[in-house]
Design an enzyme around this catalytic site. Structure first.
Site, PDB file in Angstrom:
ATOM      1  N   HIS A 100       0.887  -1.172   0.000  1.00 45.07           N
ATOM      2  CA  HIS A 100       0.000   0.000   0.000  1.00 45.07           C
ATOM      3  C   HIS A 100       0.925   1.223   0.000  1.00 45.07           C
ATOM      4  O   HIS A 100       2.000   1.182   0.598  1.00 45.07           O
ATOM      5  CB  HIS A 100      -0.837   0.113   1.266  1.00 45.07           C
ATOM      6  CG  HIS A 100      -1.739  -1.035   1.585  1.00 45.07           C
ATOM      7  ND1 HIS A 100      -1.293  -2.176   2.190  1.00 45.07           N
ATOM      8  CD2 HIS A 100      -3.077  -1.175   1.436  1.00 45.07           C
ATOM      9  CE1 HIS A 100      -2.324  -2.992   2.371  1.00 45.07           C
ATOM     10  NE2 HIS A 100      -3.414  -2.412   1.924  1.00 45.07           N
ATOM     11  N   ASP A 103       2.310   1.950   3.396  1.00 50.12           N
ATOM     12  CA  ASP A 103       3.229   0.972   4.021  1.00 50.12           C
ATOM     13  C   ASP A 103       4.670   1.426   3.849  1.00 50.12           C
ATOM     14  O   ASP A 103       5.507   1.180   4.702  1.00 50.12           O
ATOM     15  CB  ASP A 103       3.169  -0.407   3.333  1.00 50.12           C
ATOM     16  CG  ASP A 103       1.796  -1.006   3.313  1.00 50.12           C
ATOM     17  OD1 ASP A 103       0.995  -0.677   4.198  1.00 50.12           O
ATOM     18  OD2 ASP A 103       1.530  -1.812   2.394  1.00 50.12           O
ATOM     19  N   GLU A 231     -10.973  -7.016  -4.090  1.00 49.92           N
ATOM     20  CA  GLU A 231     -10.712  -8.053  -3.079  1.00 49.92           C
ATOM     21  C   GLU A 231     -11.892  -8.159  -2.114  1.00 49.92           C
ATOM     22  O   GLU A 231     -12.124  -7.262  -1.307  1.00 49.92           O
ATOM     23  CB  GLU A 231      -9.430  -7.707  -2.318  1.00 49.92           C
ATOM     24  CG  GLU A 231      -9.070  -8.751  -1.282  1.00 49.92           C
ATOM     25  CD  GLU A 231      -7.741  -8.450  -0.591  1.00 49.92           C
ATOM     26  OE1 GLU A 231      -6.810  -7.952  -1.259  1.00 49.92           O
ATOM     27  OE2 GLU A 231      -7.648  -8.709   0.616  1.00 49.92           O
ATOM     28  N   ASP A 295      -4.772 -13.792  -2.243  1.00 48.40           N
ATOM     29  CA  ASP A 295      -4.085 -13.376  -1.031  1.00 48.40           C
ATOM     30  C   ASP A 295      -4.037 -14.604  -0.132  1.00 48.40           C
ATOM     31  O   ASP A 295      -5.065 -15.055   0.396  1.00 48.40           O
ATOM     32  CB  ASP A 295      -4.817 -12.212  -0.349  1.00 48.40           C
ATOM     33  CG  ASP A 295      -4.256 -10.863  -0.781  1.00 48.40           C
ATOM     34  OD1 ASP A 295      -3.432 -10.837  -1.725  1.00 48.40           O
ATOM     35  OD2 ASP A 295      -4.631  -9.841  -0.180  1.00 48.40           O
TER      36      ASP A 295
HETATM   37  C1  XUL Z   1      -7.205  -6.601   4.698  1.00 49.73           C
HETATM   38  C2  XUL Z   1      -6.525  -6.999   3.462  1.00 49.73           C
HETATM   39  C3  XUL Z   1      -5.761  -5.942   2.768  1.00 49.73           C
HETATM   40  C4  XUL Z   1      -5.792  -6.038   1.278  1.00 49.73           C
HETATM   41  C5  XUL Z   1      -5.094  -4.897   0.584  1.00 49.73           C
HETATM   42  O1  XUL Z   1      -7.936  -7.588   5.302  1.00 49.73           O
HETATM   43  O2  XUL Z   1      -6.590  -8.137   3.061  1.00 49.73           O
HETATM   44  O3  XUL Z   1      -4.473  -5.958   3.257  1.00 49.73           O
HETATM   45  O4  XUL Z   1      -5.218  -7.217   0.836  1.00 49.73           O
HETATM   46  O5  XUL Z   1      -5.581  -3.659   0.961  1.00 49.73           O
HETATM   47 CO    CO Z   2      -5.746  -9.136   1.420  1.00 45.52          CO
END
Ligand code: XUL
Ligand code: CO
Length: 437
Positions: A100, A103, A231, A295
Site C-alpha cells: 500500500h 506501508d 478483493e 491473497d
Molecule cells: C485486509 C486486506 C488488505 C488487502 C489490501 O484484510 O486483506 O491488506 O489485501 O488492501
Molecule cells: Co488481502
C-alpha cells in the site's frame, strides 16, 4: 549492514530435508504443467505485514523485535526499511512483493509533502528492484487507516474524503506504473456501513462505482495496463462491507459496467469470514471469468476474525492451485502472502520460517493439483455424476430444444425419473487422500 546476517539464501533441499530454512518442495526451476514453479506460483511478500507488522492487538502494543527500525517514522527510516525488505525477499527467493502507498512511506503534513515522501521512497524501491530483479505484483492505496476515512473513502458521507481518496489512488496508480506493477488492488477497507439507519446504501454504491470508473479511466490515460482486482471481504473493519464476497463483487462490477476491467483477488480468511470456503470463492470467480489473484493466508476456525495466519494446510493449497490450473493459471496474478506472524513470534527469523512454510505448502499443493489433473480420476468421477446430461433428454435440454410443454410431455410419457446414483462424497474424499497422503 545486513538485517538478517545469520540467514543466507534459502535453498531447495528436497523432501528429505529437515532444515526449516530450506525448501522441501519449492524448486523454482522445476517444471509443473509446462511452466516453472516460479511462474506457476508467482509468490509475493506483503509489505504491510512483513515489514510493518508490529504485533499490536486491541489488548496490547507491538511485540516485534525489529532492530532496523529507527525511533522516528521518517523518510530515511523508510528508505532503510526498503533495503531490509529487499534483503528479506531476495534471501527468501520470492519473485514479487505488494504494498500500500502508506506501508512504504510516512504521511507528511499535507498531500504535497506526503506525495514527496512517497516519491523519495519509491526511488529507493526502484533501485532495489533493479538490483535484485524482484518485481511488483500489485500496488494499492491505504484508504482506511487515516481518520479522514472514518466513514469510508469512496463511500464516505463526506465528499472531501472521496476527493482525497481519488488523489491518493491517482498517485498510487502512477507509482504502480512507475514500478512496472502487474496489477492494482481495490480492497474496500471501510467501504461499507456500521448502521443502516444512518446510511444511504444506493448513494454509497453509486459513488464506489464512480470511483472505480475514475481509476480505470486514469489508468488508461497514463497507459497503466496492469490488471485491476477487487478483493472481497464481508466485514471487518465495518459490520457490512460492500465487497462482501465474489458473487457480490461480480454483481457490483457488472452493475457499474466495470466487468471488463476488474477481476477478483481472493483471500482465504476473507472467504471464511463470508461463510464460504476459499475454493467456493475461487470456483465462483473462475466460472464467471473473474479469477485474478490470491491473497494467501488462513484463518482460525475457533476465532471469528481475520487472523491472517500463514497457510500450512496442504489440502487448502491443493484446492487453491487446482482452481488456478483449471482456469488457465495464475498470471498476471500471484500468490501474495497476506499473512502475518503471530504476536508471540516476534523474532526476525520467524518471518523466514513463516514464508518458507507457506511457499513449500503451496508448492506441494501445486504438485498434487497437477497430479490430480494429469490422472483425471476426480474429473471423470464428477463427469460421470452428471452423465444424464450427456445423452437423451439432458443433451436436448442443454442444447435449448425443450420448454415446459415438451418436458411435461416427456415426463407424462416416461412416468418418473430414472433412479439416481449415490453422491459418493466419502469416496471422493478418499480419492483426494490418495493424492495427498
Ligand atoms: C485486509 C486486506 C488488505 C488487502 C489490501 O484484510 O486483506 O491488506 O489485501 O488492501
Ligand atoms: Co488481502
Amino acid at each position: 549492514m545486513a538485517a538478517f546476517p545469520e540467514i543466507s539464501k534459502i535453498q531447495f533441499e528436497g523432501p528429505g530435508s529437515k532444515n526449516p530454512l530450506a525448501f522441501r518442495f519449492y524448486d523454482e526451476n522445476e517444471i509443473v504443467e509446462g511452466k516453472t514453479m516460479k511462474e506457476q506460483l508467482r509468490f509475493s511478500v506483503a509489505y504491510w505485514h512483513t515489514l510493518r507488522g508490529t504485533g499490536s492487538d486491541p489488548f496490547g502494543p507491538g511485540t516485534m523485535i525489529r532492530p532496523w527500525e529507527g525511533a522516528i517514522d521518517d523518510v530515511p527510516n523508510a528508505i532503510n526499511r526498503v533495503k531490509v525488505a529487499f534483503e528479506f525477499i531476495e534471501k527468501l527467493g520470492a519473485p514479487f512483493f505488494c504494498f500500500h502507498d502508506r506501508d512504504v512511506a510516512p504521511e507528511g503534513a499535507n498531500l504535497t509533502e506526503t506525495n514527496k515522501n512517497l516519491d523519495e521512497v519509491v526511488k529507493a524501491i526502484k533501485d532495489e528492484m533493479n538490483r535484485t530483479g524482484i518485481r511488483l505484483l500489485w500496488g494499492t492505496a491505504n484508504l482506511f487507516s487515516n481518520p479522514r476515512y472514518v466513514h469510508g473513502a469512496a463511500t464516505s458521507c463526506n465528499a472531501d474524503s472521496f476527493a482525497f481518496a481519488a488523489a491518493q489512488v491517482k498517485k498510487a496508480l502512477e507509482v504502480t506504473k512507475e514500478l512496472g506493477g502487474d496489477g492494482y488492488v481495490f480492497w474496500g477497507g471501510r467501504e461499507g456501513y456500521m448502521n443502516l439507519w444512518n446510511t444511504d446504501m444506493k448513494r454509497e454504491l453509486d459513488h464506489l462505482g464512480m470511483f472505480m470508473r475514475m481509476a480505470v479511466d486514469y489508468a488508461a490515460e497514463i497507459g497503466f495496463t496492469g490488471q485491476f482486482y477487487f478483493e472481497p471481504k464481508p466485514k471487518e473493519p465495518t459490520k457490512h462491507q460492500y465487497d462482501f464476497d465474489s458473487a457480490a463483487c461480480i454483481n457490483f462490477l457488472r452493475a457499474y459496467d466495470l466487468a471488463d476491467h476488474v477481476k477478483m483477488n481472493i483471500e482465504t480468511n476473507h472467504a471464511t469470514l463470508a461463510g464460504h470456503t476459499v475454493e467456493h470463492e475461487l470456483e465462483y470467480a473462475g466460472h464467471q471469468g473473474f479469477l485474478g489473484s490470491v491473497d494467501a493466508n488462513t484463518g482460525d476456525l475457533l476465532l471469528g476474525w481475520d487472523t491472517d495466519q500463514f497457510p500450512t494446510d496442504v489440502y487448502l493449497t491443493t484446492k487453491i492451485m487446482l482452481a488456478f490450473l483449471n482456469y488457465g493459471g495464475i498470471a498476471p496474478g500471484g500468490v501474495n502472502f497476506d499473512a502475518k506472524v503471530r504476536r508471540e513470534s516476534f523474532e526476525p527469523v520467524d518471518l523466514f520460517y513463516a514464508h518458507v512454510g507457506g511457499m513449500d505448502t503451496f508448492a506441494k499443493g501445486l504438485k498434487i493439483a497437477a497430479q490430480m489433473r494429469a490422472d483425471g480420476t476426480l474429473a471423470k468421477m464428477v463427469k460421470d455424476r452428471y452423465s444424464s446430461w450427456d445423452n437423451g433428454v439432458g443433451v436436448e435440454i442443454e442444447s435449448g430444444s425443450h420448454d415446459f410443454h415438451t418436458l411435461e410431455k416427456y415426463m407424462l410419457e416416461k412416468g418418473d425419473v430414472d433412479p439416481c446414483t449415490s453422491g459418493r462424497q466419502e469416496l471422493f474424499e478418499n480419492v483426494v487422500n490418495q493424492y495427498i497422503l
